[in-house]
Design an enzyme around this catalytic site. Structure first.
Site, PDB file in Angstrom:
ATOM      1  N   HIS A  14      -5.473  -2.316  -2.563  1.00  0.00           N
ATOM      2  CA  HIS A  14      -3.866  -1.787  -2.925  1.00  0.00           C
ATOM      3  C   HIS A  14      -4.084  -0.877  -2.065  1.00  0.00           C
ATOM      4  O   HIS A  14      -4.574   0.454  -2.111  1.00  0.00           O
ATOM      5  CB  HIS A  14      -3.604  -1.775  -4.224  1.00  0.00           C
ATOM      6  CG  HIS A  14      -2.126  -1.272  -4.545  1.00  0.00           C
ATOM      7  ND1 HIS A  14      -1.247  -1.909  -5.147  1.00  0.00           N
ATOM      8  CD2 HIS A  14      -2.029  -0.102  -4.282  1.00  0.00           C
ATOM      9  CE1 HIS A  14      -0.342  -1.001  -5.687  1.00  0.00           C
ATOM     10  NE2 HIS A  14      -0.236  -0.276  -4.553  1.00  0.00           N
ATOM     11  N   HIS A 137       3.618  -4.640  -9.411  1.00  0.00           N
ATOM     12  CA  HIS A 137       4.160  -3.736 -10.162  1.00  0.00           C
ATOM     13  C   HIS A 137       4.334  -3.124 -11.643  1.00  0.00           C
ATOM     14  O   HIS A 137       5.517  -3.424 -11.488  1.00  0.00           O
ATOM     15  CB  HIS A 137       4.627  -1.840  -8.935  1.00  0.00           C
ATOM     16  CG  HIS A 137       4.616  -0.956  -9.726  1.00  0.00           C
ATOM     17  ND1 HIS A 137       4.165   0.283  -8.896  1.00  0.00           N
ATOM     18  CD2 HIS A 137       5.534  -0.493 -10.929  1.00  0.00           C
ATOM     19  CE1 HIS A 137       4.381   1.053  -9.480  1.00  0.00           C
ATOM     20  NE2 HIS A 137       4.749   1.126 -10.830  1.00  0.00           N
TER      21      HIS A 137
HETATM   22  C1  NCD Z   1       3.597   4.964  -4.086  1.00  0.00           C
HETATM   23  C2  NCD Z   1       4.190   4.920  -3.306  1.00  0.00           C
HETATM   24  O1  NCD Z   1       4.144   6.789  -2.799  1.00  0.00           O
HETATM   25  O2  NCD Z   1       3.872   4.326  -2.264  1.00  0.00           O
HETATM   26  N1  NCD Z   1       3.555   6.052  -5.570  1.00  0.00           N
HETATM   27  C3  NCD Z   1       2.360   5.616  -6.005  1.00  0.00           C
HETATM   28  O3  NCD Z   1       2.954   6.485  -7.338  1.00  0.00           O
HETATM   29  N2  NCD Z   1       1.639   5.198  -6.210  1.00  0.00           N
HETATM   30  C4  NCD Z   1       4.267   3.779  -4.795  1.00  0.00           C
HETATM   31  C5  NCD Z   1       3.105   2.900  -5.495  1.00  0.00           C
HETATM   32  O4  NCD Z   1       2.672   1.930  -5.747  1.00  0.00           O
HETATM   33  O5  NCD Z   1       3.724   2.863  -7.090  1.00  0.00           O
HETATM   34 ZN    ZN Z   2       0.702   1.878  -4.874  1.00  0.00          ZN
END
Ligand code: NCD
Ligand code: ZN
Length: 345
Positions: A14, A137
């Site tokens: 991820h 998510h």
């Molecule tokens: C991610 C992003 O900045 O694209 N941000 C995060 O806090 N993880 C988006 C996500 O994976 O939720």
């Molecule tokens: Zn993410």
């Protein structure tokens, strides 16, 4: 005596690589240690179609510095208008490895996500049939639900009903942050798997809020209480193949983090492997790092583990840059709050 640890080259299941100048700067940070990554599609506009995914993949490969090798595994951003045939064709011809479900409004660039799961059932049914994974998510967006409860509520309200409706669908609960999610993965038979980030093994919500607000520790799902962090550490180091690494390394330039309404995301690509070695050593389970970072993910995705290996060496603290400079501005590297002794040879 120096301590060393050799493992199959890891993958990141991820990852946010962004685009343009940011992509150019962050890609080598990942490619230095990782062979492959599941690349998130939440660009603006999002990567929805097979063609967009393939174009993005080509931009990533073009941004890769000469002499580095890296395989981006692309994802399609699920919208209520996604065409099931485009998705199945993308999977068949290798343009996409998985589909990403963002509940609309749950996180950064998720406005085009899904409001009503009924509208995407034809896509999910087609995916179940061909064995294409859905990366989820897992947070509800109901304003009445407390932000610290949104993952646990998502399991009850959305994930469990979806899995009953479509038991054949391969599901990845991404970046899990709660003991509820860990328990769900452990108990659901032939159930979902979960990725765990680096930073959620290190921080709890006190790190974000005590003694001043720390925007670089703010990400989504937000870090929870200490007992959840401990459950994540136990799961990640347990040897259970249903848990594997997805860093969710998510770069934002400092001005967008250090402001009145800062973006969510921790940038961990640079020092992830050093931090993980530290955690696994602390847990007395260094021998299980390879499963978590290099073996369990490929097994779930039906891919071979990487043939080559990396060696981690323990020694004097390794300096990491506090920030990396990108053409888009500076990006702060995640600070675990302790010296890192493991470096990658
Ligand atoms: C991610 C992003 O900045 O694209 N941000 C995060 O806090 N993880 C988006 C996500 O994976 O939720
Ligand atoms: Zn993410």
């Amino acid at each position: 005596m120096t301590q060393t640890l050799t493992l199959r080259r890891p993958d990141d299941w991820h990852l946010h690589l962004r685009d343009g100048a940011m992509l150019e700067a962050v890609l080598p940070e990942t490619a230095r240690h990782f062979a492959r990554a599941i690349v998130m599609p939440n660009l603006v506009p999002p990567v929805v179609t097979a063609k967009q995914a393939n174009d993005y993949r080509e931009r990533i490969l073009k941004a890769l510095p000469k002499g580095m090798s890296f395989t981006p595994l692309m994802t399609l951003y699920l919208t209520e208008a996604t065409d099931p045939e485009d998705v199945t064709a993308a999977f068949a011809n290798g343009f996409a490895t998985a589909v990403k479900l963002y509940p609309a409004g749950a996180t950064t660039n998720s406005a085009s996500g899904v409001r009503d799961l009924d509208k995407v059932m034809p896509v999910l049914e087609a995916m179940a049939e061909i064995g294409m994974p859905l990366c989820v998510h897992g947070e509800v967006t109901d304003p009445a639900v407390d932000i610290f409860d949104r993952e646990a509520v998502f399991i009850d309200r959305v994930l469990e009903p979806l899995r009953r409706r479509l038991p054949g669908l391969k599901v990845v609960m991404e970046h899990v942050t709660t003991q509820e999610a860990v328990a769900y993965v452990r108990t659901a038979d032939s159930g979902p798997v979960a990725t765990i980030t680096t930073h959620h093994l290190i921080i709890n919500r006190n790190h974000i809020l005590v003694g001043g607000i720390r925007p670089h520790y703010y990400c989504l799902p937000v870090a929870k209480r200490e007992l959840h962090r401990l459950a994540l550490r136990e799961a990640a180091t347990s040897g259970d193949a249903r848990f594997f690494l997805g860093t969710d390394s998510a770069p934002h330039v400092d001005p967008l983090k250090e402001c009145a309404c800062g973006c969510a995301g921790c940038f961990t690509a640079t020092n992830t492997m050093s931090i993980l070695a530290h955690v696994f050593e602390e847990m007395g389970r260094l021998d299980r790092l390879e499963g978590f970072a290099s073996l369990n993910g490929p097994a779930f995705y039906g891919l071979p583990a990487n043939a080559d290996r990396i060696t981690l060496v323990k020694g004097a603290p390794v300096p990491y840059p506090a920030k990396i400079e990108t053409g888009a501005g500076p990006v702060t590297v995640f600070d675990p709050g302790f010296p890192l002794h493991w470096h990658i040879e």
